[in-house]
Design a protein around this motif. Structure first.
Motif, PDB file in Angstrom:
ATOM      1  N   VAL A 121       0.857  -1.189   0.000  1.00 41.97           N
ATOM      2  CA  VAL A 121       0.000   0.000   0.000  1.00 41.97           C
ATOM      3  C   VAL A 121       0.890   1.235   0.000  1.00 41.97           C
ATOM      4  O   VAL A 121       1.891   1.293   0.729  1.00 41.97           O
ATOM      5  N   LEU A 122       0.538   2.220  -0.824  1.00 39.04           N
ATOM      6  CA  LEU A 122       1.244   3.498  -0.871  1.00 39.04           C
ATOM      7  C   LEU A 122       0.507   4.476   0.029  1.00 39.04           C
ATOM      8  O   LEU A 122      -0.677   4.763  -0.179  1.00 39.04           O
ATOM      9  N   GLU A 123       1.219   4.975   1.026  1.00 39.47           N
ATOM     10  CA  GLU A 123       0.605   5.857   2.022  1.00 39.47           C
ATOM     11  C   GLU A 123       1.144   7.272   1.828  1.00 39.47           C
ATOM     12  O   GLU A 123       2.347   7.467   1.620  1.00 39.47           O
ATOM     13  N   LEU A 124       0.248   8.254   1.893  1.00 41.32           N
ATOM     14  CA  LEU A 124       0.657   9.655   1.789  1.00 41.32           C
ATOM     15  C   LEU A 124       1.416  10.042   3.059  1.00 41.32           C
ATOM     16  O   LEU A 124       0.861  10.016   4.152  1.00 41.32           O
TER      17      LEU A 124
ATOM     18  N   LEU B 261      -9.189  10.504  -4.744  1.00 34.96           N
ATOM     19  CA  LEU B 261      -9.222  10.327  -3.294  1.00 34.96           C
ATOM     20  C   LEU B 261      -9.866  11.583  -2.694  1.00 34.96           C
ATOM     21  O   LEU B 261      -9.224  12.641  -2.598  1.00 34.96           O
ATOM     22  N   PRO B 262     -11.142  11.514  -2.317  1.00 33.09           N
ATOM     23  CA  PRO B 262     -11.857  12.729  -1.870  1.00 33.09           C
ATOM     24  C   PRO B 262     -11.218  13.413  -0.671  1.00 33.09           C
ATOM     25  O   PRO B 262     -11.314  14.629  -0.530  1.00 33.09           O
ATOM     26  N   GLU B 263     -10.507  12.635   0.192  1.00 32.68           N
ATOM     27  CA  GLU B 263      -9.931  13.246   1.394  1.00 32.68           C
ATOM     28  C   GLU B 263      -8.770  14.189   1.077  1.00 32.68           C
ATOM     29  O   GLU B 263      -8.366  14.991   1.921  1.00 32.68           O
ATOM     30  N   THR B 264      -8.226  14.117  -0.152  1.00 29.22           N
ATOM     31  CA  THR B 264      -7.052  14.936  -0.472  1.00 29.22           C
ATOM     32  C   THR B 264      -7.422  16.298  -1.055  1.00 29.22           C
ATOM     33  O   THR B 264      -6.621  17.233  -0.996  1.00 29.22           O
ATOM     34  N   GLY B 265      -8.599  16.419  -1.682  1.00 30.54           N
ATOM     35  CA  GLY B 265      -8.987  17.673  -2.326  1.00 30.54           C
ATOM     36  C   GLY B 265      -8.201  17.975  -3.580  1.00 30.54           C
ATOM     37  O   GLY B 265      -7.948  19.140  -3.900  1.00 30.54           O
ATOM     38  N   GLU B 266      -7.807  16.939  -4.342  1.00 26.21           N
ATOM     39  CA  GLU B 266      -6.946  17.158  -5.509  1.00 26.21           C
ATOM     40  C   GLU B 266      -7.732  17.328  -6.808  1.00 26.21           C
ATOM     41  O   GLU B 266      -7.132  17.428  -7.884  1.00 26.21           O
ATOM     42  N   GLU B 267      -9.064  17.380  -6.727  1.00 27.39           N
ATOM     43  CA  GLU B 267      -9.850  17.388  -7.966  1.00 27.39           C
ATOM     44  C   GLU B 267      -9.652  18.643  -8.807  1.00 27.39           C
ATOM     45  O   GLU B 267      -9.956  18.652 -10.001  1.00 27.39           O
ATOM     46  N   ILE B 268      -9.115  19.712  -8.230  1.00 32.73           N
ATOM     47  CA  ILE B 268      -8.977  20.962  -8.996  1.00 32.73           C
ATOM     48  C   ILE B 268      -7.676  21.017  -9.796  1.00 32.73           C
ATOM     49  O   ILE B 268      -7.458  21.956 -10.551  1.00 32.73           O
ATOM     50  N   TYR B 269      -6.810  19.998  -9.621  1.00 33.40           N
ATOM     51  CA  TYR B 269      -5.508  20.028 -10.297  1.00 33.40           C
ATOM     52  C   TYR B 269      -5.543  19.140 -11.543  1.00 33.40           C
ATOM     53  O   TYR B 269      -6.098  18.041 -11.519  1.00 33.40           O
ATOM     54  N   HIS B 270      -4.952  19.636 -12.623  1.00 30.15           N
ATOM     55  CA  HIS B 270      -5.004  18.916 -13.899  1.00 30.15           C
ATOM     56  C   HIS B 270      -3.651  18.326 -14.289  1.00 30.15           C
ATOM     57  O   HIS B 270      -3.540  17.119 -14.502  1.00 30.15           O
ATOM     58  N   SER B 271      -2.629  19.168 -14.430  1.00 30.59           N
ATOM     59  CA  SER B 271      -1.330  18.628 -14.850  1.00 30.59           C
ATOM     60  C   SER B 271      -0.699  17.858 -13.695  1.00 30.59           C
ATOM     61  O   SER B 271      -0.847  18.216 -12.525  1.00 30.59           O
ATOM     62  N   PHE B 272       0.021  16.781 -14.071  1.00 35.68           N
ATOM     63  CA  PHE B 272       0.512  15.827 -13.072  1.00 35.68           C
ATOM     64  C   PHE B 272       1.856  15.273 -13.531  1.00 35.68           C
ATOM     65  O   PHE B 272       1.992  14.809 -14.665  1.00 35.68           O
TER      66      PHE B 272
ATOM     67  N   LEU C   7      -2.184  19.717  -0.923  1.00 35.18           N
ATOM     68  CA  LEU C   7      -3.370  18.909  -0.671  1.00 35.18           C
ATOM     69  C   LEU C   7      -3.778  19.060   0.791  1.00 35.18           C
ATOM     70  O   LEU C   7      -3.092  19.708   1.590  1.00 35.18           O
ATOM     71  N   ASN C   8      -4.878  18.431   1.159  1.00 37.56           N
ATOM     72  CA  ASN C   8      -5.395  18.522   2.526  1.00 37.56           C
ATOM     73  C   ASN C   8      -4.397  17.898   3.499  1.00 37.56           C
ATOM     74  O   ASN C   8      -4.137  16.693   3.442  1.00 37.56           O
ATOM     75  N   PRO C   9      -3.815  18.682   4.416  1.00 36.07           N
ATOM     76  CA  PRO C   9      -2.805  18.130   5.338  1.00 36.07           C
ATOM     77  C   PRO C   9      -3.367  17.050   6.249  1.00 36.07           C
ATOM     78  O   PRO C   9      -2.626  16.207   6.758  1.00 36.07           O
ATOM     79  N   ASN C  10      -4.687  17.036   6.461  1.00 40.06           N
ATOM     80  CA  ASN C  10      -5.290  16.006   7.310  1.00 40.06           C
ATOM     81  C   ASN C  10      -5.282  14.626   6.644  1.00 40.06           C
ATOM     82  O   ASN C  10      -5.550  13.615   7.304  1.00 40.06           O
ATOM     83  N   ALA C  11      -4.987  14.606   5.334  1.00 44.97           N
ATOM     84  CA  ALA C  11      -4.967  13.319   4.619  1.00 44.97           C
ATOM     85  C   ALA C  11      -3.642  12.585   4.806  1.00 44.97           C
ATOM     86  O   ALA C  11      -3.524  11.406   4.443  1.00 44.97           O
ATOM     87  N   VAL C  12      -2.627  13.278   5.356  1.00 48.73           N
ATOM     88  CA  VAL C  12      -1.314  12.651   5.558  1.00 48.73           C
ATOM     89  C   VAL C  12      -1.454  11.453   6.503  1.00 48.73           C
ATOM     90  O   VAL C  12      -2.095  11.556   7.556  1.00 48.73           O
ATOM     91  N   HIS C  13      -0.890  10.310   6.092  1.00 55.11           N
ATOM     92  CA  HIS C  13      -0.935   9.021   6.803  1.00 55.11           C
ATOM     93  C   HIS C  13      -2.324   8.383   6.799  1.00 55.11           C
ATOM     94  O   HIS C  13      -2.519   7.331   7.419  1.00 55.11           O
ATOM     95  N   LEU C  14      -3.295   9.031   6.096  1.00 54.91           N
ATOM     96  CA  LEU C  14      -4.629   8.426   5.957  1.00 54.91           C
ATOM     97  C   LEU C  14      -4.924   8.055   4.508  1.00 54.91           C
ATOM     98  O   LEU C  14      -5.499   6.994   4.244  1.00 54.91           O
ATOM     99  N   ALA C  15      -4.550   8.918   3.567  1.00 55.37           N
ATOM    100  CA  ALA C  15      -4.785   8.628   2.146  1.00 55.37           C
ATOM    101  C   ALA C  15      -3.898   7.462   1.712  1.00 55.37           C
ATOM    102  O   ALA C  15      -2.690   7.460   1.982  1.00 55.37           O
ATOM    103  N   GLN C  16      -4.507   6.484   1.035  1.00 54.14           N
ATOM    104  CA  GLN C  16      -3.771   5.272   0.648  1.00 54.14           C
ATOM    105  C   GLN C  16      -4.203   4.807  -0.744  1.00 54.14           C
ATOM    106  O   GLN C  16      -5.351   4.986  -1.138  1.00 54.14           O
ATOM    107  N   LEU C  17      -3.257   4.192  -1.449  1.00 55.87           N
ATOM    108  CA  LEU C  17      -3.532   3.563  -2.743  1.00 55.87           C
ATOM    109  C   LEU C  17      -2.802   2.224  -2.781  1.00 55.87           C
ATOM    110  O   LEU C  17      -1.666   2.118  -2.332  1.00 55.87           O
ATOM    111  N   ARG C  18      -3.456   1.217  -3.333  1.00 61.10           N
ATOM    112  CA  ARG C  18      -2.783  -0.070  -3.494  1.00 61.10           C
ATOM    113  C   ARG C  18      -1.779  -0.003  -4.637  1.00 61.10           C
ATOM    114  O   ARG C  18      -1.920   0.817  -5.556  1.00 61.10           O
TER     115      ARG C  18
END
Length: 756
Positions: free
Chosen positions: A55-58, A105-116, A64-75
């Motif tokens: 699992v990849l953990e933020l 990941l809704p907890e991060t608030g990244e939906e407004i960013y396009h380039s990656f 991004l939302n600082p509250n997502a640190v150590h909570l946002a995860q991706l397999r």
């Protein structure tokens, strides 16, 4: 996105300052992502770290939302970040949300960013995490921006590797770098070893990452590349056999890589971005390894191995370090992990510190394995991926019984194996108690249990194992571990030492058996052969090069002065070869007699039965020699037409199959009929179940590795031989009943509680 605010050099300088500040790990990470975002004029910078559960953990973010640190995860494999980690390749997208792998990941608030832009955090080709920058505007990131982010990711990889981030990991979770890993290969020598990894060609860990003067670092790189190219050219100009065929192809690949302008340009770019020359090599090497690791084409994977070795050579040139530095600081419980290695290289390590050997390549009959067996250390071979997953100092378990290894094992597994080691030690105590007991079957039939040897390191095991003598002394091992032909005096000294160590017990010396897979780097004249096992080797070679054989015979005759000399000829195909060899021996005896040398009290000449043609002239063979030794390894490969070095066929045919056992019975019967002693030496003799079969077929003398004598003797003392002979009478020549002979033998032993 505007041009980078300060460029990669400014960013690396800032990172260096951050690494030196006394900060808590989380604060250090937060400031790193903040500085990356500022330097690259990005609105978001995030670091995801790969955990042991895939699992990849933020771990840190700016934007991004600082509250997502150590909570946002991706397999692993999930979303853009998971895709980068799984593929070890960067992703550069102008509109990330259109990519099919995008996962919101809704907890991060990244939906407004396009380039990656995301790059893998790599160390030694292993993905440890993912570093990402994002912007609201749609745009493609430039090559220099990708390079800057990759270079920064390398610095973060070192933070992860040093264990700085372990304190941030939640209880019950571990980072991927410390993840336990198990691999299964093949058993090359039995036993269990617990210890710590020593990489045979150690991956040099670069600690000095940031340069003070780019131009000076480029000059250092040029000097080291020049030295590397010269050394490769020098090796290619040599015409000896070590650099013909496959060896030469490898060096040609090295030369191609060393002169590749693309590789050199990438190294120079990394230096100009602020890295030292060695850090640049590490970065480019790691990037290349990670990309090619996922390729399935075996040719490209093999070329990657060539490139890897070359990059390590360049690192050693730059850092002025060699393998001897590692050998000098070995742990007391070293387990060597290598892609492949030579027999002489293993002997460079102090025996008292070795607990095991792990090989990615090799076969059970390769020379390094023969030496490891003589040293009594467990060996697991064909363990693919072991080198890249292991780090110097990692805890490791080698299970030579199963051919498996366990890297960074969990405590319960380690405890289970520690108990297994204790059990084996108790069993060895039982074997030691058997050492002085007669070597006889349950119904009183004596059987000689002899040991195989070939080096001075083997000799103490003669008394320790309780062997009745040395049934096979492989004289070629002395040649294989030397850099030049051993002089006659050195040969004579070794043979005399062997006889002294035997203290009157019989010793059978086999004349030099080189050729085939036993190549001496300094021996001129060997040509590349399509089928070396069937080619110019053993007695064929020494009869064509009689000077080599004469020197050895003379040394043996001198060493055996006043004692019996038992001499055996390898790979005899026709009886005329025995006659030719006898002529050479007689000539040497006459020569030494003329000069009043002390000669052996008796000379017995024997032949190795390895070639199937001798099966059709058994009676003539038995009359032509004083004794016969069956080389079961080669005889089996020739009868079954199976290359014993081919791992795809290694377990395909059973050495206890009825056809092969019938051939062995013919040999034992011919020996008894002609009153000619017959010994079998080879892998068959060293396994209790196959040793039981050999005794049942009529063999009364078998030779094996010293470690096998205890288990075989334990079987022998419980073996009712008359019942086994009756079993063979009923089963060996009868039509096949669908049950393999091995299974029938196992059932025979189980019914009678014979320890196998």
């Amino acid at each position: 996105m505007r041009d980078m605010a300060g460029g990669p050099r400014v960013l690396l300088k800032r990172l260096r300052e951050l690494m030196q500040e006394p900060l808590e790990p989380q604060e250090r990470l937060d400031r790193i992502v903040r500085d990356i975002a500022s330097n690259m004029v990005a609105e978001v910078c995030s670091l995801y770290v790969l955990r042991a559960d895939s699992v990849l953990e933020l771990y840190a973010t700016e934007g991004l939302n600082p509250n997502a640190v150590h909570l946002a995860q991706l397999r692993l494999g999930q979303g853009l970040v998971g895709t980068i980690a799984a593929s070890a390749r960067p992703l550069n997208l102008s509109n990330a949300q259109e990519h099919p792998a995008f996962a919101y990941l809704p907890e991060t608030g990244e939906e407004i960013y396009h380039s990656f832009l995301g790059v893998p955090v790599l160390r030694a080709g292993r993905t440890l995490g993912v570093l990402v920058v994002q912007n609201k505007t749609m745009r493609q990131y430039r090559e220099d921006e990708i390079e800057a982010l990759e270079t920064t990711a390398m610095v973060i990889a070192e933070m992860i590797a040093t264990g700085d981030l372990a304190r941030l990991t939640r209880p019950g979770l571990e980072l991927d770098l410390s993840r336990p890993a198990s691999f299964t290969g093949l058993s090359f020598n039995e036993g269990v070893g617990l210890g710590h990894v020593v990489l045979h060609e150690p991956r040099i860990v670069v600690t000095n990452l940031f340069n003070e003067d780019s131009e000076e670092e480029v000059r250092r790189l040029d000097r080291s590349l020049g030295s590397l190219r010269l050394s490769i050219d020098d090796m290619l100009e040599r015409r000896d056999v070590a650099f013909e065929g496959e060896h030469r192809e490898v060096l040609e690949a090295y030369r191609m890589f060393a002169n590749d302008r693309g590789w050199v340009r990438r190294l120079e770019e990394a230096i100009r971005n602020g890295l030292t020359a060695e850090a640049a090599v590490e970065k480019v090497q790691s990037d290349m390894r990670a990309r090619m690791f996922h390729m399935t084409d075996p040719y490209l994977r093999e070329r990657m191995s060539d490139f890897d070795d070359l990059a390590n050579r360049l690192l050693r040139q730059l850092m002025g370090r060699g393998p001897e530095d590692v050998a000098a600081s070995l742990p007391k419980d070293a387990i060597i992990v290598a892609r492949s290695m030579g027999a002489a290289e293993l002997l460079d390590y102090p025996r008292d510190k070795l607990r095991g050997l792990v090989l990615e390549d090799g076969t059970a009959t390769s020379h390094v394995v023969i030496v490891a067996r003589a040293m009594g250390i467990p060996v697991a071979g064909q363990v693919k991926g072991a080198v890249s997953m292991a780090e110097n100092g990692d805890a490791i378990i080698v299970d030579g019984d199963e051919g498996s290894i366990h890297l960074r094992p969990q405590s319960d597994l380690e405890a289970a194996y520690a108990e297994k080691v204790r059990f084996r030690a108790r069993r060895q105590e039982v074997y030691r108690e058997l050492r002085k007991k007669p070597s006889v079957t349950k119904d009183g039939v004596p059987v000689d249990l002899l040991m195989n040897a070939g080096l001075a390191v083997d000799l103490p095991q003669l008394s320790e194992s309780g062997a009745a003598g040395i049934g096979l002394f492989r004289t070629e091992l002395q040649f294989m571990v030397a850099s030049t032909f051993p002089r006659a005096e050195a040969q004579e000294r070794l043979y005399r030492d062997v006889l002294d160590a035997a203290r009157g017990k019989p010793v059978t010396f086999r004349t030099i058996d080189i050729g085939g897979d036993k190549v001496l780097p300094y021996f001129k004249g060997v040509v590349q052969e399509e089928n070396p096992a069937l080619g110019w080797r053993a007695i064929r070679l020494t009869l064509d090069r009689p000077g080599l054989l004469r020197t050895q015979i003379r040394a043996l005759l001198k060493a055996c002065g006043g004692r019996e000399l038992k001499l055996m000829l390898p790979m005899v195909t026709e009886l005329s070869e025995i006659a030719q060899a006898r002529e050479i021996i007689d000539r040497e005896v006459r020569h030494l007699s003329r000069f009043a040398h002390h000669l052996p009290t008796s000379l017995k000449l024997g032949a190795m039965l390895e070639v199937p043609s001798l099966l059709f002239q058994l009676d003539e063979l038995m009359k032509a020699v004083d004794f016969v030794s069956v080389g079961s390894n080669d005889l089996f490969q020739f009868i079954m037409a199976v290359d014993r070095g081919n791992t795809q066929l290694a377990d395909r045919f059973d050495t206890l199959s009825a056809p092969f056992l019938r051939a062995l019975k013919q040999i034992a019967d011919a020996g008894a009929r002609n009153h000619t002693p017959v010994t079998l030496c080879g892998e068959l003799a060293g396994k209790p179940i196959s040793a039981m079969a050999l005794i049942g077929l009529g063999f009364r003398s078998i030779s094996m590795s010293p470690a096998s004598i205890g288990p075989v003797k334990a079987m022998l003392t419980e073996l009712p031989l008359q019942e086994l002979e009756a079993f063979f009478k009923d089963n060996l020549m009868a039509p096949a009943q669908g049950t393999p002979m091995r299974a029938l033998l196992q059932a025979f032993a189980d019914d009678r509680s014979i320890p196998l």
